[in-house]
Enzyme design. Structure first.
Site, mmCIF file in Angstrom:
data_model
loop_
_atom_site.group_PDB
_atom_site.id
_atom_site.type_symbol
_atom_site.label_atom_id
_atom_site.label_comp_id
_atom_site.label_asym_id
_atom_site.label_seq_id
_atom_site.Cartn_x
_atom_site.Cartn_y
_atom_site.Cartn_z
ATOM 1 N N LYS A 183 53.594 36.189 36.495
ATOM 2 C CA LYS A 183 52.759 36.965 35.576
ATOM 3 C C LYS A 183 53.534 38.125 34.926
ATOM 4 C CE LYS A 183 48.761 34.802 36.071
ATOM 5 N NZ LYS A 183 49.088 33.662 36.908
HETATM 6 C C1 LIG Z 1 43.708 31.737 33.816
HETATM 7 C C2 LIG Z 1 43.919 31.996 35.282
HETATM 8 N N1 LIG Z 1 42.846 32.221 36.056
HETATM 9 C C3 LIG Z 1 42.956 32.460 37.369
HETATM 10 C C4 LIG Z 1 44.181 32.483 37.989
HETATM 11 C C5 LIG Z 1 44.234 32.681 39.474
HETATM 12 O O1 LIG Z 1 45.037 33.743 39.851
HETATM 13 P P1 LIG Z 1 45.712 33.741 41.314
HETATM 14 O O2 LIG Z 1 46.753 32.671 41.316
HETATM 15 O O3 LIG Z 1 46.297 35.120 41.410
HETATM 16 O O4 LIG Z 1 44.636 33.514 42.303
HETATM 17 C C6 LIG Z 1 45.336 32.260 37.228
HETATM 18 C C7 LIG Z 1 46.660 32.294 37.872
HETATM 19 O O5 LIG Z 1 47.506 31.485 37.762
HETATM 20 C C8 LIG Z 1 45.204 31.992 35.845
HETATM 21 O O6 LIG Z 1 46.283 31.724 35.095
#
Ligand SMILES: Cc1ncc(COP(=O)(O)O)c(C=O)c1O
Length: 378
Positions: A183
């Site tokens: 990210k």
């Molecule tokens: C659009 C979107 N939503 C939700 C997430 C979920 O985040 P995490 O991987 O930190 O749980 C991500 C992460 O890749 C994402 O790109």
């Protein structure tokens, strides 16, 4: 192996002395969790976005779960959302035994289409969950006109700005950011929920910590909660990353500009699809660059192109697959091809290219040449 033949990785975080210093401070302090770095990171993040509150959580997924609960989503409700997203945005709805109701996306911005979302609203709709996909701001003003609670999935959109100049995540709806290693800002794993509402902040803080209200003793819990805490070590990393955020965002934007220039010929000559430009939805909108995703021309087999790129040492991946066509969603909800044609067309043609701050001109040229060769192959 010469430098020119080295592979090009898909993503690479930027970490330096500040991260090392702040994390070491936490290690030496002995307070690795529930310490002062958590509120310090939250305050710095909220200030950066111009929003009243922020709650640090263990992942974007955890943040989405808590934000949906805070919006009142519960058993049997429907949540209108995008099928062109990372699967977590729909899964989080299922955690509360509610149903994700998908609506098609805009072919230019690739975000949930407000008209399609409006058409999907029923008497059971409890919330709308727009996703700022690939860091491009969703049309929040249009969703706000629906008059329903909104939870924003801003996991990919740190640094993005709406047409009215408000930062994505700064409008006051619960908005969820993710800090996984690829990210714009990373804490390894982690996330943040921003909100303009002090009561929502209080609920998020309690539910991420086993349902313990701030004024309660250690073992008294007045509601259901989870362990969705973010450690002080992670928050120290986050504070260091916030200090270098402007530079990292600028470096990502520069890498995107270099790709755009290098790939302009393929776009005009063979119809390679490039990410939309800032202002494509409305003047003033700005993307927070997260990934550089191209769409292979119609009629070309995307997976063959990916294999050809990988053979040339270029890491890339099919990103994103349509959620409703994933086997779990097909089986649980009976989804089939043809329901969301724009999403399905885009999902079948999308390829994420190597993209990170500090991607060199040489790497951009290498990827572009490999893509050209891959697209020329029969
Ligand atoms: C659009 C979107 N939503 C939700 C997430 C979920 O985040 P995490 O991987 O930190 O749980 C991500 C992460 O890749 C994402 O790109």
């Amino acid at each position: 192996m010469t430098a020119a033949r080295e592979g090009v990785p898909l993503a690479r975080p930027v970490l330096g002395d500040t991260e090392e210093r702040l994390v070491l401070e936490v290690l030496r302090s002995g307070q690795l969790s529930l310490g002062p770095r958590v509120p310090a990171f939250e305050r710095a993040f909220a200030t950066r976005l111009g929003v009243a509150h922020a709650s640090a959580v263990s992942s974007g997924t955890a943040g989405l779960h808590l934000a949906l609960r805070a919006a009142g989503v519960t058993d049997g409700d429907e949540v209108v959302t995008s099928p062109f997203s990372f699967v977590a945005s729909a899964n989080a709805v299922l955690f509360e035994r509610a149903r994700p109701v998908f609506a098609d996306i805009d072919p230019v911005t690739l975000n949930l289409d407000p008209g399609a979302a409006a058409a999907a609203v029923t008497q059971h709709t409890a919330a709308v969950l727009p996703v700022h996909i690939f860091g491009y701001p969703a049309d929040l003003e249009a969703f706000e006109r629906l008059g329903l609670p909104i939870v924003e999935d801003a996991c990919e959109a740190l640094g993005a700005v709406h047409a009215d100049g408000v930062a994505v995540g700064g409008r006051g709806h619960p908005a969820v950011f993710g800090f996984y290693a690829n990210k714009q800002l990373t804490t390894g794993e982690g996330g943040m929920v921003t909100t303009g509402d002090a009561a929502v902040k209080e609920r998020l803080d309690a539910e991420r910590n086993q349902g313990r209200a701030p004024d309660m003793g250690w073992l008294d819990h007045d509601r259901l909660g989870f362990n969705y805490r973010l450690s002080d070590l992670a928050c120290a990393l986050g504070l260091a990353q916030l200090e270098r955020l402007d530079a990292m965002l600028a470096a990502r934007a520069a890498a995107a500009a270099a790709y755009r220039e290098a790939l302009a010929g393929l776009a005009s000559e063979v119809g390679l699809g490039l990410p939309c430009e800032d202002g494509a939805g409305a003047p003033g909108e700005r993307r927070g660059w997260f990934v550089f995703v191209v769409q292979v021309p119609r009629g070309r087999d995307r997976d063959t192109v990916i294999r050809a790129l990988r053979e040339r040492g270029v890491q890339c991946k099919p990103y994103l697959p349509a959620i409703h066509l994933m086997s779990y969603y097909r089986e649980a909800f009976g989804h089939r091809e043809g329901e969301f044609p724009v999403c399905e067309d885009v999902a079948a043609r999308s390829v994420a290219l190597p993209f990170f701050p500090g991607l060199t001109e040489g790497q951009v040229a290498r990827v572009s040449e490999a893509l050209e060769e891959a697209l020329q192959a029969p």
